[in-house]
Scaffold this motif. Structure first.
Motif, PDB file in Angstrom:
ATOM      1  N   GLY A 275      -9.273  15.803   0.857  1.00  0.00           N
ATOM      2  CA  GLY A 275     -10.480  15.509   0.101  1.00  0.00           C
ATOM      3  C   GLY A 275     -10.951  14.070   0.207  1.00  0.00           C
ATOM      4  N   THR A 276     -10.330  13.284   1.095  1.00  0.00           N
ATOM      5  CA  THR A 276     -10.667  11.862   1.218  1.00  0.00           C
ATOM      6  C   THR A 276     -11.737  11.643   2.280  1.00  0.00           C
ATOM      7  OG1 THR A 276      -8.441  11.198   0.570  1.00  0.00           O
ATOM      8  CG2 THR A 276      -9.766   9.557   1.722  1.00  0.00           C
ATOM      9  N   SER A 299      -5.631  20.498   9.735  1.00  0.00           N
ATOM     10  CA  SER A 299      -6.953  20.924  10.203  1.00  0.00           C
ATOM     11  C   SER A 299      -8.037  20.251   9.365  1.00  0.00           C
ATOM     12  CB  SER A 299      -7.088  22.451  10.104  1.00  0.00           C
ATOM     13  OG  SER A 299      -6.911  22.881   8.758  1.00  0.00           O
ATOM     14  N   ASN A 300      -9.248  20.290   9.889  1.00  0.00           N
ATOM     15  CA  ASN A 300     -10.419  19.730   9.201  1.00  0.00           C
ATOM     16  C   ASN A 300     -10.297  18.233   8.922  1.00  0.00           C
ATOM     17  OD1 ASN A 300     -11.850  22.240   9.013  1.00  0.00           O
ATOM     18  ND2 ASN A 300     -10.464  22.821   7.344  1.00  0.00           N
ATOM     19  N   CYS A 301      -9.688  17.520   9.862  1.00  0.00           N
ATOM     20  CA  CYS A 301      -9.637  16.055   9.798  1.00  0.00           C
ATOM     21  C   CYS A 301     -10.352  15.511  11.023  1.00  0.00           C
ATOM     22  CB  CYS A 301      -8.194  15.548   9.794  1.00  0.00           C
ATOM     23  SG  CYS A 301      -7.255  16.003   8.335  1.00  0.00           S
ATOM     24  N   GLU A 331     -10.813  16.976   5.180  1.00  0.00           N
ATOM     25  CA  GLU A 331     -11.391  18.056   4.383  1.00  0.00           C
ATOM     26  C   GLU A 331     -10.496  19.288   4.358  1.00  0.00           C
ATOM     27  OE1 GLU A 331     -15.276  18.629   6.045  1.00  0.00           O
ATOM     28  OE2 GLU A 331     -16.142  16.961   4.910  1.00  0.00           O
ATOM     29  N   GLY A 332      -9.224  19.087   4.680  1.00  0.00           N
ATOM     30  CA  GLY A 332      -8.295  20.208   4.669  1.00  0.00           C
ATOM     31  C   GLY A 332      -7.885  20.607   3.263  1.00  0.00           C
ATOM     32  N   ALA A 333      -7.200  21.718   3.159  1.00  0.00           N
ATOM     33  CA  ALA A 333      -6.731  22.223   1.854  1.00  0.00           C
ATOM     34  C   ALA A 333      -5.587  21.355   1.339  1.00  0.00           C
ATOM     35  CB  ALA A 333      -6.270  23.667   2.003  1.00  0.00           C
ATOM     36  N   PRO A 334      -5.440  21.255   0.018  1.00  0.00           N
ATOM     37  CA  PRO A 334      -4.375  20.411  -0.558  1.00  0.00           C
ATOM     38  C   PRO A 334      -2.982  20.783  -0.060  1.00  0.00           C
ATOM     39  CG  PRO A 334      -5.942  21.044  -2.247  1.00  0.00           C
ATOM     40  CD  PRO A 334      -6.323  21.819  -1.013  1.00  0.00           C
ATOM     41  N   GLU A 335      -2.744  22.095   0.142  1.00  0.00           N
ATOM     42  CA  GLU A 335      -1.410  22.507   0.566  1.00  0.00           C
ATOM     43  C   GLU A 335      -1.074  22.069   1.995  1.00  0.00           C
ATOM     44  OE1 GLU A 335      -4.245  26.074   0.851  1.00  0.00           O
ATOM     45  OE2 GLU A 335      -3.751  24.473  -0.591  1.00  0.00           O
TER      46      GLU A 335
END
Length: 367
Positions: A275-276, A299-301, A331-335
């Motif tokens: 989320g950063t 993923s999503n970084c 933007e990846g999931a916290p887990e």
């Protein structure tokens, strides 16, 4: 025979002249000059009459405007040229709150990029002269040119690349560099991927939800959390942190192009929590290449430099010029856990050895 009017006026006619050509030209010039003086006299008289017709209030207003104009010219003439301090000065205002024109600044008084640098160009030129006295002017042409015309370079750069502190001219410009640019150091870092990762994991165990472990620094971000653990911070070794990552620190000494002796050199572990977002910003100079070795890459970084997105990969190095406008986000999931890279600053391949030595002297920490 020559006819010359006794009192020439605007209605006088000149008679034909029967004299040599040079005399004719001289007389014509004198007559024109006389008529020009008459016109100037009439113009001045008209102006004086206009002022007489004006009331005192108008004259006072004109006088005030003239005084303000003279004061402005004097004030501008007294100011020393500033290459970049005008931009950095805006950051110091209370309203800035860590942001300026949408770009991030850490606002740390120790930061070479964010701190106030009045008179920097004069200081750099003095340092260059000191270096030349001890060593040589040979090979210093580009550095001398860069310092002499720093204000023009920084202010005329396109918005996609605006180093905040120092711009060295005539370096090839590109947001990303190939792995072969600094092949030896890239391969050395990648071969030691597991070593660096193990030392990071040992460090990361100290994290808790209620406190920031010793040695870690939290950076300002619009959202999320961004932590860094410096081994070398702006050319200065951080002994306590280096003792906690001894093998990684020794590895830095084996790199051929690591910037370790001037304020533009850094080596750290950089952690982005899910989320950063790191706000867009520019680095301080174009003389370096920033190398990211992927340690943990969910993923999503993405890293975006000069508008071009790239993704990290675990065990692989990503090289880029951070004097370009750049940002990063997770933007990846916290887990999925944090995105982690080992960051080290390397010399730009087109900065010659003699220039590197001079820049280390000029930008030595504390100089």
């Amino acid at each position: 025979m020559v006819w010359v009017p006794l009192s020439p006026t605007s209605s006088d006619l000149r008679a034909p002249l029967h004299v040599p050509s040079t005399t004719t030209m001289s007389l014509e010039w004198l007559m024109d000059w006389s008529w020009s003086l008459d016109g100037l006299r009439d113009f001045i008289a008209t102006g004086i009459q206009s002022f007489r017709d004006c009331d005192a209030t108008a004259l006072v207003a004109v006088a005030c405007l003239l005084v303000l104009f003279v004061w402005y010219c004097y004030h501008v003439g007294r100011e020393q040229p500033r290459a970049y301090a005008t931009v950095n000065a805006l950051m110091q205002s209370a309203e800035a709150n860590g942001m300026q024109n949408g770009f991030v600044y850490c606002q740390s008084p120790e930061c070479v990029r964010c701190s106030h640098h009045d008179g920097l160009n004069q200081k750099l030129y003095h340092n260059l002269q000191e270096y030349a006295k001890r060593y040589s002017w040979s090979g210093m042409g580009r550095i001398h040119k860069g310092i002499r015309e720093q204000g023009r370079y920084l202010n005329s750069r396109p918005s996609i690349q605006k180093p905040e502190v120092f711009f060295l001219p005539d370096l090839p410009t590109t947001p990303y560099f190939s792995r072969d640019t600094q092949k030896h150091d890239v391969e050395l870092l990648e071969r030691n991927f597991q070593t660096i990762l193990c030392e990071f994991e040992t460090l990361y165990k100290a994290f808790s939800n209620c406190s920031l472990p010793q040695g870690w620094k939290m950076n300002s971000t619009p959202s999320g959390e961004w932590f860094t653990f410096y081994l070398v911070n702006q050319g200065m070794c951080v002994p306590r942190n280096c003792r906690r990552c001894p093998r990684t620190y020794r590895l830095l000494g084996s790199l051929r192009t690591c910037i370790g002796n001037n304020v533009f050199g850094n080596a750290c572990i950089s952690v982005l929590s899910p989320g950063t977002v790191i706000a867009e910003h520019y680095g301080p100079t174009n003389i370096r290449i920033r190398c990211h070795l992927g340690l943990k890459t969910p993923s999503n970084c993405e890293l975006v430099v000069g508008g071009e997105p790239q993704c990290w990969a675990e065990g692989r190095c990503l090289l880029f010029d951070d004097s370009f406008l750049h940002t990063a986000f997770h933007e990846g999931a916290p887990e999925e856990g944090p995105r982690v890279v080992f960051m080290v600053d390397l010399w730009h391949p087109n900065v010659a050895a003699a220039e590197r030595q001079a820049l280390d002297f000029i930008f030595a920490p504390g100089r």
